[in-house]
Design an enzyme around this catalytic site. Structure first.
Site, PDB file in Angstrom:
ATOM      1  CG  ASP A 181      -5.603 -23.339  12.681  1.00 32.68           C
ATOM      2  OD1 ASP A 181      -5.294 -24.408  12.110  1.00 32.68           O
ATOM      3  OD2 ASP A 181      -4.969 -22.876  13.638  1.00 32.68           O
ATOM      4  CG  HIS A 182      -5.894 -27.520   8.152  1.00 36.95           C
ATOM      5  ND1 HIS A 182      -4.821 -26.692   7.924  1.00 36.95           N
ATOM      6  CD2 HIS A 182      -5.373 -28.740   8.420  1.00 36.95           C
ATOM      7  CE1 HIS A 182      -3.699 -27.379   8.066  1.00 36.95           C
ATOM      8  NE2 HIS A 182      -4.002 -28.623   8.367  1.00 36.95           N
ATOM      9  CG  HIS A 244      -1.644 -25.466  12.720  1.00 41.90           C
ATOM     10  ND1 HIS A 244      -2.801 -24.872  12.275  1.00 41.90           N
ATOM     11  CD2 HIS A 244      -0.949 -25.788  11.614  1.00 41.90           C
ATOM     12  CE1 HIS A 244      -2.788 -24.834  10.952  1.00 41.90           C
ATOM     13  NE2 HIS A 244      -1.679 -25.378  10.534  1.00 41.90           N
TER      14      HIS A 244
END
Length: 494
Positions: A181-182, A244
């Site tokens: 999950d950047h 996110h």
């Protein structure tokens, strides 16, 4: 970054794709450039195209030159000597022999320790084909470690995520799976833990006695661009909220971990996700607002509505905006609303967290002037575009007698420091190589998030909305403001 270079062979599936060109190849090169990867390292690009090693090396050179935010390209020629290309069909197990042979050739030449990392920069429908064929072909049988990085979405609901994990688990154990999950690789997101747990100023106040509400905003001024085909299947809920946004909620709401060990941090995050108040179908409208952008103006130019985008249905029910009113039903946060919103084609591109503290018990100022109020005490953590931390306080206004004015104590990341900040993907690839799973999504986190989100999706997918309901260039649907106003709050534009 480590002073001891990692020994590893990395197989990059989807190596000629957009993500690899924009993010992954520049990130891996910079890890090589600063010494985390060195002599005993190889990158095996995996693709369907019939090209040679030299052809792909030229692709990599161009990608790194065009997309890498690097002060210098020093070492690029040496890096490219460690880059190889293998052609295979990801759905046909008999073609994986070429990849197996490449790993073995490299390991006879380089001291990689048999460590193998598989990065699947591919659509999720191919994940199980790849992991099955890696196992069937014997590539996952190695004397060193094996690790798997996969990109979101991790399923489209609880059942599909469960099934996907069951299939992948035939080839990789949970501690070998890194769901990337950047957002969790961004420096200021990682700074949330530091701000909370290293400052005695905040941690004693981080509860329902002193905080009235918490707001998390992640807005984009752009539309779906060329991602409409993917976005039609996901929407704002699956694309942003389920992963996110709930990850940020868990970081803000978690209890202090026993240590900074990834297992201890994960345990506390999971407790938050389990404590989220489940929303019954009849209460979805009370706690959630969905939206879809109409035509409007962005950056001074006319832009079309979502339904007019290419590859989007004229009657699409896909939300491009979601706002939520969340409650963490535990001792620390009982009664404190967490407001979350994310959307496309909004007024600004920004990601920020606003923590609003409760008012003082009695206002000693302006007692005879009912229209005046003390400014709210706010802690603002800005993740993008400008990384900063700001604390809003009241002080004496020297132009008056007993009047107050608001001041802002602010720290912004220095531009020179920001230039040295590594990309989120580089951070996360390094962590994976280092065996640190702190900033990756664990299976239990994933399933608890889907368990919370699924009932909302079920209601919305069976109840067509009156879309579009917000103009491009605005702050989203009017109803998103009502989520807060009925509790006596407002979205902070700070």
């Amino acid at each position: 970054m480590t002073t001891h270079p990692f020994k590893v062979s990395i197989a990059l599936f989807g190596a000629t794709g957009d993500l690899s060109r924009r993010k992954l190849l520049p990130s891996i090169f910079h890890l090589f450039q600063e010494g985390s990867l060195k002599d005993d390292f190889a990158l095996i690009a995996v693709g369907r195209r019939d090209i040679t090693d030299d052809d792909f090396r030229e692709i990599a050179r161009n990608a790194i030159s065009e997309n890498g935010k690097l002060e210098t390209l020093e070492g690029l020629d040496l890096f490219l000597t460690h880059v190889h290309y293998v052609r295979l069909s990801i759905t046909e197990s008999d073609t994986y022999s070429s990849l197996k042979n490449k790993f073995e050739d490299i390991e006879r030449t380089l001291d990689t320790g048999g460590n193998r990392l598989f990065y699947l920069a591919m659509p999720p429908q191919y994940f199980t084909d790849i992991t099955d064929n890696l196992r069937i072909s014997g590539i996952t049988e190695t004397k060193g470690s094996k690790k798997l990085i996969i990109e979101k979405p991790f399923g489209k609901d609880y059942d599909s995520a469960y099934k996907l994990n069951e299939e992948i688990s035939k080839s990789f154990q949970e501690h070998e799976i890194y769901r990337i999950d950047h957002y969790l690789g961004k420096e200021m997101v990682q700074n949330i833990e530091v701000i909370r747990f290293s400052n005695s100023l905040f941690e004693p106040l981080w509860n329902n006695h002193y905080i009235s509400n918490v707001q998390i905003t992640s807005s984009e001024s752009l539309g779906v661009l060329d991602r409409a085909e993917y976005y039609e299947r996901s929407g704002a809920v699956r694309d942003m909220f389920q992963n996110h946004m709930l990850q940020v909620v868990s970081l803000l709401g978690m209890e202090p971990p026993v240590s900074l060990n990834s297992n201890d941090i994960r345990e506390e995050k999971i407790k938050v996700l389990k404590s989220l108040r489940k929303v019954e179908a009849e209460d979805v409208r009370k706690y959630f607002v969905r939206g879809q952008y109409d035509e409007g103006t962005a950056d001074g130019e006319y832009v079309k509505s979502y339904r007019e985008e290419e590859n989007v249905s004229e009657s699409s029910n896909t939300p491009t905006f979601i706002a939520a009113r969340l409650f963490i039903d535990n001792f620390r946060w009982a009664g404190v609303p967490f407001y979350v919103r994310t959307g496309k084609r909004m007024k600004n591109k920004e990601t920020k967290i606003v923590v609003e503290f409760k008012e003082v018990p009695m206002n000693l100022y302006y007692q005879n002037e009912s229209d005046d109020r003390l400014a709210k005490n706010l802690l603002v953590i800005r993740i993008q575009p400008n990384e900063s931390i700001t604390l809003h306080l009241n002080v004496k206004d020297y132009a008056g007698e007993q009047d107050t004015k608001e001041i802002k104590l602010s720290y912004s990341v220095d531009p020179t420091d920001l230039a040295r900040t590594v990309d989120a993907y580089e951070n996360l690839i390094f962590d994976c190589l280092d065996g640190d799973a702190t900033n990756f999504t664990h299976y239990e986190e994933l399933m608890n998030a889907w368990s919370f989100v699924d009932p909302v999706n079920a209601v919305w997918e069976n109840d067509p909305a009156s879309f579009p309901n917000y103009r491009s260039g605005s702050n989203g649907p009017v109803k998103s403001s009502l989520l807060l106003s009925k509790d006596g709050f407002k979205w902070w534009d700070v």
